[in-house]
Design a protein around this motif. Structure first.
Motif, PDB file in Angstrom:
ATOM      1  N   UNK A 202     -33.800   3.986  88.230  1.00 25.41           N
ATOM      2  CA  UNK A 202     -34.391   5.325  88.231  1.00 25.41           C
ATOM      3  C   UNK A 202     -33.955   6.078  86.989  1.00 25.41           C
ATOM      4  N   UNK A 203     -34.807   7.033  86.597  1.00 28.10           N
ATOM      5  CA  UNK A 203     -34.540   7.704  85.326  1.00 28.10           C
ATOM      6  C   UNK A 203     -33.305   8.575  85.362  1.00 28.10           C
ATOM      7  N   UNK A 204     -32.979   9.131  86.524  1.00 25.80           N
ATOM      8  CA  UNK A 204     -31.809  10.018  86.505  1.00 25.80           C
ATOM      9  C   UNK A 204     -30.523   9.243  86.286  1.00 25.80           C
ATOM     10  N   UNK A 206     -30.486   6.547  84.378  1.00 33.06           N
ATOM     11  CA  UNK A 206     -30.575   6.304  82.943  1.00 33.06           C
ATOM     12  C   UNK A 206     -30.115   7.537  82.174  1.00 33.06           C
ATOM     13  N   UNK A 207     -30.568   8.706  82.649  1.00 34.74           N
ATOM     14  CA  UNK A 207     -30.209   9.948  81.975  1.00 34.74           C
ATOM     15  C   UNK A 207     -28.698  10.132  81.974  1.00 34.74           C
ATOM     16  N   UNK A 208     -28.069   9.842  83.113  1.00 31.29           N
ATOM     17  CA  UNK A 208     -26.614   9.989  83.195  1.00 31.29           C
ATOM     18  C   UNK A 208     -25.929   9.018  82.242  1.00 31.29           C
ATOM     19  N   UNK A 209     -26.487   7.825  82.135  1.00 31.33           N
ATOM     20  CA  UNK A 209     -25.893   6.854  81.214  1.00 31.33           C
ATOM     21  C   UNK A 209     -25.997   7.351  79.789  1.00 31.33           C
ATOM     22  N   UNK A 210     -27.155   7.952  79.475  1.00 30.49           N
ATOM     23  CA  UNK A 210     -27.331   8.450  78.109  1.00 30.49           C
ATOM     24  C   UNK A 210     -26.443   9.654  77.838  1.00 30.49           C
ATOM     25  N   UNK A 221     -21.453   9.838  91.777  1.00 32.30           N
ATOM     26  CA  UNK A 221     -22.263  11.059  91.762  1.00 32.30           C
ATOM     27  C   UNK A 221     -23.716  10.823  92.110  1.00 32.30           C
ATOM     28  N   UNK A 222     -24.255   9.697  91.658  1.00 25.15           N
ATOM     29  CA  UNK A 222     -25.698   9.535  91.784  1.00 25.15           C
ATOM     30  C   UNK A 222     -26.106   8.454  92.767  1.00 25.15           C
ATOM     31  N   UNK A 226     -27.334   9.120  97.014  1.00 25.50           N
ATOM     32  CA  UNK A 226     -28.726   8.808  97.289  1.00 25.50           C
ATOM     33  C   UNK A 226     -28.883   7.737  98.354  1.00 25.50           C
TER      34      UNK A 226
ATOM     35  N   UNK B 482     -36.264  12.060  86.700  1.00 24.46           N
ATOM     36  CA  UNK B 482     -35.059  12.098  85.879  1.00 24.46           C
ATOM     37  C   UNK B 482     -34.043  13.106  86.391  1.00 24.46           C
ATOM     38  N   UNK B 484     -31.645  13.901  89.620  1.00 25.89           N
ATOM     39  CA  UNK B 484     -31.143  13.354  90.875  1.00 25.89           C
ATOM     40  C   UNK B 484     -31.547  14.294  92.016  1.00 25.89           C
TER      41      UNK B 484
END
Lengths: 324, 732
Positions: A202-204, A206-210, A221-222, A226, B482, B484
């Motif tokens: 999921x993109x979020x 990915x976003x956290x990784x970035x 956290x993510x 979930x 994107x 959470x």
């Protein structure tokens, strides 16, 4: 063509019909709070969950403190009262050999709750750690952990517990709990791994990784929040399941041994004469139902508190907003 | 097949005499759903009629009830919905029919094309089987399975699937998005329906593919003579396709009329706002877009008065007394109705269309974003030099041997300097996203180099990588995916700061600051993302990206998932932030009009290579490469005439796939070295032209497109450009 798509159509309708509706806001609140406190607040708003929590705490406290005020101990025998119905001196009556049912029930409740809750807690911790890291890291971590899971799954857990538990005889209940927990987490771990595999893409995430978040933080956290719904449901089921498993083990002479009692052994002994002397099993059975229900309510409340789309948490807020 | 009328195509929106018997007549349709707060009145008294062979466009923001009204026609609403009014198909009342009776009508008389072709096709059956199923269920022309299959091939061929006989047994996942939507259309016309309802048929697709799918839809209509109800939020789609338009707002039609009348002389402020919010290719930079502020009202308890009132720039006190009826516009063509009490004022205004929108919505000028120093003197903040990313293709067997590589990114070079916006454009599958992920990953690339603020990613330590992450942030395409869903806004925005180890007090102070910066109210701080609209969610994403005060912002199609009116707000915000904070953007998009609006420089990507790069004006004035030319025609220009003309020149090819080079197929160094490379032309724009050479990998991997191109002479001519690229026109 048209028949395949009914679900798609209906799923979209309410979303487009009511999504961009401006929800009334609480103008007083402009201070941000972290998720932990927000979840706590949402949990505390849920009356059923609070009632469940209060019941569970009360029951546990009662079972722990009952030796202080109860007239009888669970391993004492009253040779003057065999199979007596509830009375002033024996609040829940007595058994065939003069044991006080109240004291026994309290002792059994304490044993069962301890075993059920700790086993469920330990097993969900192992399951989420193993499942999430196997799914998130993949590669050899995944292969190794899944190999371990498969190995434990093919072992006949009941037999192993049966063989090992006599060696633990004595008061080492914690070892017994560990033994139960070790064989309770594998299927959950597999499911959690599968969910992690989809969440990881999921993109979020990915976003956290970035953003440079370390893997541990991302999982905590993510990924885990979930999957919280499933984990909570799993815990509530495990609590009940473990209490029953312990009953089964005790029935075959493993697990909790006399003179020590658990709710399971009490129900087993009492249920044979449930029509003639109902007090033998009514109280222990009732308390088992009440405590499992309480755990379920807490689980529901937690799930709603963690899930932003849960209905009850939002409805409560609207009511409050309307009242003010 | 019955009434095919050439006039419809030759003259979209031309005044055709309305036939006595309408195909579909919807009168006073009312739909409501139960919800926690009360009944949501999703559709409130909508009436329209569709004549045979007519294309009716229904336009509106999400939540305006346009999909619900069409689902009501199909009888596909959930049982909890309460439907009132009347829906008559060729004089037969559809409301109140049982599901069995409706099933006989659905698919045979009325067909539907859904928005998301991926979820509308069953993944476990082949496409041919699914079309054959549609035929067999209704016992149409294909009586036997064999005949149905034959007809499926014909249908696939009709909708432009190359090599239909071969592809008929392919599974949905083997089709691209555009091809899937073509298959959906094939399925919809399989039983020769009288009415096709297309619910956002192009929203999920690329711009180039959108044009092709609309073409196919038009062909389908030609062949079947069906009426089409085209539901969309994109006025550009309606402009080129529809004959008549209904603009919906808050469950009501607020303006109806011929497509030309609506676009030339909109008489309802909402329509004006929608028109003004579309970025246009022909205006370029500098003119701010018109966002419609606020959100659609809650449909649970509507206050009396015009539902658009709170967002309307022409709002006066009398607007709040009663909801205006849909009345004929004085002085306009017959059939042009609008629901606004201030129609008279708009009629007397002298400006037209977009200018009028800008005028009445009172948008300020975009702040001057051009930095003082000339480009050559500014530091490059992000430099990509010959970036390569290959994915191995493995055989399915036990050993999973590597049998070839997909060249997703094949030597990409560009740089972004301080305070500028580079637009990276290309069709989906051309390697844009891979490029971004490679850049954001900050890992040493397979080939080439990425330098962020002068630091080479190949030589970064762990600490250095973390420091760089602070200066480079990304905003993703889909704001719902994107964010959470389990984190409240405060935690979402604070996350990058927590990772970088900011102090608690500083975070607590900065989060409201950021929310103000992107135009979110501070009361919303403890909400979850699901409670926000698409545009607001994208604002949260932008706030999160800005939290660490980055120098570069990578924007991966940040507006393509949003409604047009909301898109305008986000684009304006990006413009403002750039001026305020001096950011540099790498803006990835497939929509050229958006890029034209926001970018200073444009790089066009095709099959993993940059084929054209230069300043916006140069590239748009003289497009050198055919990708660009193909992207540009359906420019979402909300003027019906230019769109109709442009669509004629639209190339009908399907999207080329990134090349898979098989080792055995031998693309040796000799073949590679003869491939054309980016070379400079006059005026600073460089371009990469290609001859239809035999070793051209695109042709080898996907030969089907080329076989189609000769069908239209000019298309093949474009493909085989032999002349050196034209220098940009210079006066003089």
């Amino acid at each position: 063509m048209t028949t395949t798509d009914i679900t798609d159509g209906t799923a979209r309708v309410p979303a487009s019909g009511g999504a961009p509706v401006d929800v009334p806001v609480d103008p007083a609140e402009t201070q941000g709070v972290t998720r932990g406190r927000l979840v706590l607040r949402r949990f505390l708003r849920n009356r059923m969950a609070l009632a469940g929590l209060a019941t569970l705490v009360l029951l546990y406290a009662l079972s722990l403190l009952s030796p202080l005020f109860a007239p009888w101990h669970y391993d004492q025998y009253d040779y003057t009262a065999f199979l007596q119905p509830p009375s002033a001196s024996h609040w829940f009556g007595t058994t065939q050999i003069g044991e006080d049912v109240f004291a026994q029930t309290m002792r059994g409740l304490q044993r069962s709750l301890t075993i059920g809750l700790t086993t469920a807690a330990i097993s969900i911790v192992i399951a989420s750690l193993v499942g999430a890291s196997a799914g998130y890291f993949g590669g050899w971590v995944d292969r190794g952990l899944m190999w371990l899971v498969d190995l434990l799954l093919v072992l006949p857990s009941f037999l192993i517990i049966a063989v090992v538990s006599p060696a633990l005889r004595g008061d080492s209940w914690i070892l017994f709990v560990l033994l139960l927990a070790v064989f309770a987490w594998m299927i959950t771990a597999r499911i959690l791994r599968g969910m992690t595999l989809t969440l990881r893409e999921r993109e979020f995430v990915k976003a956290a990784r970035f953003m440079g978040a370390p893997s541990g933080t991302i999982i905590r956290r993510h990924i885990l929040p979930n999957m919280a719904s499933l984990m909570i449901i799993d815990v509530t089921i495990t609590v009940g399941g473990t209490i029953l498993l312990e009953t089964g083990l005790s029935f075959f002479g493993f697990g909790v041994q006399p003179p020590d009692v658990s709710l399971g052994t009490l129900i087993r002994d009492g249920s044979t004469s449930s029509l003639t002397t109902p007090w033998l099993f009514l109280f222990s059975g009732g308390l088992l139902v009440v405590s499992v229900l309480a755990v379920n309510f807490i689980g529901d409340g937690l799930r709603d508190a963690l899930d932003p789309q849960a209905r009850s948490a939002r409805r409560t807020r609207r009511k409050k907003a309307a009242a003010s | 097949m019955t009434t095919f009328d050439t006039d419809v195509l030759a003259e979209p929106g031309g005044a055709r005499p309305a036939p006595a018997e309408p195909l579909l007549e919807v009168t006073d349709l009312d739909v409501s759903f139960p919800s926690e707060e009360g009944r949501v009145r999703a559709v409130r008294g909508v009436s329209y009629r569709v004549a045979p062979g007519e294309v009716l466009g229904i336009v509106g923001e999400s939540g305006s009830g346009k999909s619900v009204s069409s689902l009501a026609v199909m009888g596909l609403l959930p049982p909890s919905a309460r439907v009132g009014g009347s829906i008559r198909l060729q004089g037969r009342e559809l409301l109140g029919l049982s599901d069995v009776e409706l099933s006989r009508i659905r698919g045979r008389r009325i067909a539907m094309v859904f928005q998301d072709p991926l979820s509308a096709l069953t993944p476990v059956y082949s496409v041919g089987d699914q079309i054959a199923e549609a035929l067999l269920i209704h016992g149409g022309r294909g009586g036997s399975p064999r005949a149905a299959r034959k007809r499926a091939v014909e249908l696939l061929d009709l909708v432009g699937i190359p090599n239909a006989a071969g592809r008929v047994s392919a599974f949905p996942h083997e089709f691209s998005g555009g091809m899937r939507q073509r298959a959906m259309i094939a399925m919809a016309i399989a039983n020769d329906p009288d009415l096709i309802i297309a619910d956002e048929p192009t929203t999920a697709l690329d711009v180039t593919v959108q044009a092709q799918v609309l073409d196919v839809l038009r062909t389908a209509q030609e062949v079947t003579g069906a009426g089409i109800v085209l539901i969309t939020h994109d006025l550009g789609v309606v402009a080129g396709t529809a004959d008549r338009v209904i603009v919906m707002y808050a469950g009501r039609a607020v303006e109806t009329g011929g497509v030309d009348d609506i676009f030339a002389t909109p008489r309802m402020p909402y329509t004006l706002g929608l028109l003004g919010s579309v970025p246009r290719l022909d205006t370029g930079r500098g003119q701010p877009l018109v966002p419609i502020d606020g959100q659609p009202p809650s449909l649970v308890a509507l206050p009396p008065g015009c539902p658009f009132g709170p967002r309307c720039p022409l709002h006066v006190a009398t607007c709040d007394t009663a909801e205006p009826d849909l009345l004929p516009v004085p002085g306009a063509a017959p059939g042009h109705d609008a629901a606004c009490i201030r129609v008279g004022d708009l009629v007397s205004a002298d400006a037209e269309g977009g200018e009028l929108a800008a005028e009445i919505y009172d948008v300020g000028e975009t702040p001057d974003t051009a930095p003082a120093a000339p480009r050559a003197e500014r530091e490059p903040v992000l430099a990509v030099d010959g970036l390569v990313k290959h994915f191995p293709v493995r055989s399915g067997g036990f050993f999973r041997r590597s049998v070839g590589t997909v060249h997703a990114v094949d030597g990409v070079t560009f740089d972004v300097r301080e305070g500028e916006t580079l637009g990276l454009v290309g069709e989906s599958g051309c390697g844009k996203s891979t490029t971004i992920l490679e850049i954001m990953g900050l890992e040493p690339p397979i080939g080439g180099a990425v330098r962020v603020l002068g630091a080479d990613t190949a030589r970064l330590s762990k600490a250095g990588r973390r420091r760089i992450r602070r200066d480079m942030q990304i905003v993703f395409q889909d704001p719902m995916a994107s964010l959470d869903p389990r984190l409240p806004v405060r935690d979402l925005i604070a996350e990058p700061m927590e990772i970088q180890g900011y102090a608690k007090e500083r975070i607590a102070q900065r989060v409201p600051e950021l929310m103000r910066l992107v135009g979110l109210r501070s009361e919303q701080i403890n909400r979850y993302p699901a409670e926000f609209s698409g545009g607001q969610r994208q604002r949260i994403c932008i706030a999160r990206a800005l939290a660490l005060e980055p120098k570069v912002l990578v924007l991966d199609e940040p507006v393509s998932a949003l409604d047009v009116s909301i898109q305008a707000g986000v684009l304006n915000l990006l413009d403002e932030l750039k001026a305020q904070l001096g950011l540099a953007y790498l803006f990835v998009a497939h929509d050229l009009s958006v890029v034209r609006h926001i970018a200073d420089r444009v790089a066009v990507m095709y099959l993993g290579k940059i084929v054209e790069i230069g300043s916006v004006d140069e590239v748009f004035a003289a497009p050198q490469h055919r990708t660009r030319r193909r992207c540009s025609p359906r420019s979402r220009c909300p003027t019906p005439r230019s769109n109709a003309a442009a669509s004629a020149s639209c190339c009908r090819a399907t999207c080329p796939a990134p090349r898979t080079r098989r080792r055995a197929a031998g693309s040796g160094p000799a073949a590679r070295s003869s491939r054309p490379s980016t070379r400079g032309t006059g005026g600073g724009a460089s371009s990469w032209s290609r001859r239809a050479a035999p070793h051209c990998p695109a042709q080898r991997a996907n030969p089907s497109p080329t076989t189609r191109w000769p069908a239209t002479g000019h298309a093949s001519e474009r493909w085989c450009r032999t002349a050196p690229p034209n220098p940009p026109p210079s006066d003089g």
